[in-house]
Design a protein around this motif. Structure first.
Motif, mmCIF file in Angstrom:
data_model
loop_
_atom_site.group_PDB
_atom_site.id
_atom_site.type_symbol
_atom_site.label_atom_id
_atom_site.label_comp_id
_atom_site.label_asym_id
_atom_site.label_seq_id
_atom_site.Cartn_x
_atom_site.Cartn_y
_atom_site.Cartn_z
ATOM 1 N N TRP A 146 0.840 -1.207 0.000
ATOM 2 C CA TRP A 146 0.000 0.000 0.000
ATOM 3 C C TRP A 146 0.873 1.253 0.000
ATOM 4 O O TRP A 146 0.674 2.169 -0.804
ATOM 5 N N ILE A 147 1.879 1.291 0.886
ATOM 6 C CA ILE A 147 2.763 2.451 0.963
ATOM 7 C C ILE A 147 3.496 2.657 -0.362
ATOM 8 O O ILE A 147 3.644 3.794 -0.843
ATOM 9 N N SER A 148 3.943 1.576 -0.993
ATOM 10 C CA SER A 148 4.669 1.712 -2.254
ATOM 11 C C SER A 148 3.757 2.210 -3.364
ATOM 12 O O SER A 148 4.188 2.988 -4.227
ATOM 13 N N LEU A 149 2.493 1.812 -3.350
ATOM 14 C CA LEU A 149 1.539 2.338 -4.326
ATOM 15 C C LEU A 149 1.336 3.836 -4.132
ATOM 16 O O LEU A 149 1.249 4.597 -5.108
ATOM 17 N N LEU A 150 1.254 4.273 -2.885
ATOM 18 C CA LEU A 150 1.112 5.700 -2.599
ATOM 19 C C LEU A 150 2.350 6.474 -3.051
ATOM 20 O O LEU A 150 2.237 7.567 -3.631
ATOM 21 N N CYS A 151 3.526 5.929 -2.793
ATOM 22 C CA CYS A 151 4.755 6.582 -3.241
ATOM 23 C C CYS A 151 4.808 6.651 -4.762
ATOM 24 O O CYS A 151 5.154 7.694 -5.340
ATOM 25 N N ALA A 152 4.467 5.552 -5.414
ATOM 26 C CA ALA A 152 4.516 5.512 -6.870
ATOM 27 C C ALA A 152 3.513 6.473 -7.484
ATOM 28 O O ALA A 152 3.792 7.109 -8.511
ATOM 29 N N ARG A 153 2.348 6.601 -6.868
ATOM 30 C CA ARG A 153 1.341 7.540 -7.357
ATOM 31 C C ARG A 153 1.822 8.982 -7.214
ATOM 32 O O ARG A 153 1.531 9.831 -8.060
ATOM 33 N N ALA A 154 2.584 9.247 -6.158
ATOM 34 C CA ALA A 154 3.042 10.610 -5.891
ATOM 35 C C ALA A 154 4.237 11.011 -6.743
ATOM 36 O O ALA A 154 4.428 12.194 -7.031
ATOM 37 N N MET A 155 5.063 10.049 -7.134
ATOM 38 C CA MET A 155 6.290 10.365 -7.877
ATOM 39 C C MET A 155 6.541 9.363 -9.009
ATOM 40 O O MET A 155 7.585 8.709 -9.052
ATOM 41 N N PRO A 156 5.605 9.209 -9.921
ATOM 42 C CA PRO A 156 5.754 8.186 -10.968
ATOM 43 C C PRO A 156 6.994 8.377 -11.826
ATOM 44 O O PRO A 156 7.541 7.407 -12.365
ATOM 45 N N GLU A 157 7.448 9.622 -11.944
ATOM 46 C CA GLU A 157 8.615 9.890 -12.790
ATOM 47 C C GLU A 157 9.894 9.287 -12.230
ATOM 48 O O GLU A 157 10.885 9.114 -12.958
#
Length: 244
Positions: free
Chosen positions: A102-113
């Motif tokens: 879940w945390i990694s999905l949130l991080c990826a959503r916030a900084m996909p680049e």
């Protein structure tokens, strides 16, 4: 000894870094777990043998980091993860286990680049709402409102103390209620015998998220720990494939 990092919020985060070639592989652990777990240590040994940059860390209130577990929530642990990621140069390959999924999905959503790839292991997105609040009976909900906390039994040791703050904050970080686009290679790993995060959660995540390269791998008989030799081999093989 771990290195220590102070987050912008003033929390002290313990972490271990392996220097090497990027992208940096970052392991994000689960709810009330720590960076000394089998999967994190296995990946570190793999990274050291390969010369791959790697980081493992403990959220606040977990493992060797500062703070009390019962004072934390998803937003705090997300901020802890972001603080660690912000100290790393270059692209990232995130490996999230259970809550770490879940945390990694949130991080990826916030900084996909910044994300070169994402691997989750028994990802548990939105679990505070779907696996806790939705299953609380009337007495548990009343206790949460009255006392601000309720204790849940755990097969991993002492009962989990679930706070009202954890539940309320979790609602600000849900990922399965709004579009979730993951524009990089994604691999979801899931055991068929996982009773903590059932297969249906992984299927829902796969169906909900969008992206150009997304796959779900089910391992027959694997449980939530996903830590036997075959599962660990699959994990490192999956990470290697995403590294190309």
């Amino acid at each position: 000894m771990p290195q220590m990092l102070t987050t912008p919020q003033g929390r002290t985060i313990a972490h271990h870094r392996t220097p090497g070639t990027g992208p940096t592989v970052v392991f994000l652990g689960g709810f009330k777990s720590d960076m000394g777990g089998t999967k994190a240590v296995h990946l570190e040994a793999w990274a050291q043998a390969r010369g791959q940059a790697f980081v493992r860390f403990d959220y606040s209130g977990h493992g060797e980091s500062g703070g009390a577990f019962e004072e934390g929530c998803i937003g705090d642990w997300l901020a802890d993860a972001r603080a660690v990621l912000d100290t790393i140069d270059g692209p990232l390959l995130l490996v999230g286990s259970s809550m770490g999924g879940w945390i990694s999905l949130l991080c990826a959503r916030a900084m996909p680049e910044r994300i070169a790839g994402l691997v989750t292991i028994a990802a548990a997105p939105d679990f505070t709402e779907d696996s806790m609040w939705a299953r609380f009976d009337a007495d548990q909900r009343a206790a949460l409102a009255r006392d601000g906390r309720v204790a849940l039994p755990s097969e991993y040791g002492a009962p989990y103390v679930i706070t009202e703050r954890l539940i309320v904050d979790g609602r600000d970080h849900l990922v399965l209620r709004t579009p979730l686009h993951l524009p990089f290679p994604v691999r979801f790993l899931q055991g068929s015998a996982d009773v903590d995060v059932p297969v249906g959660v992984a299927q829902h995540l796969l169906d909900h998220a969008s992206g150009p390269d997304m796959r779900l791998t089910l391992v027959k008989g694997a449980d939530h720990r996903f830590s036997d030799d075959a599962c660990l081999r699959l994990l490192t093989r999956t990470v290697e494939q995403l590294l190309g």
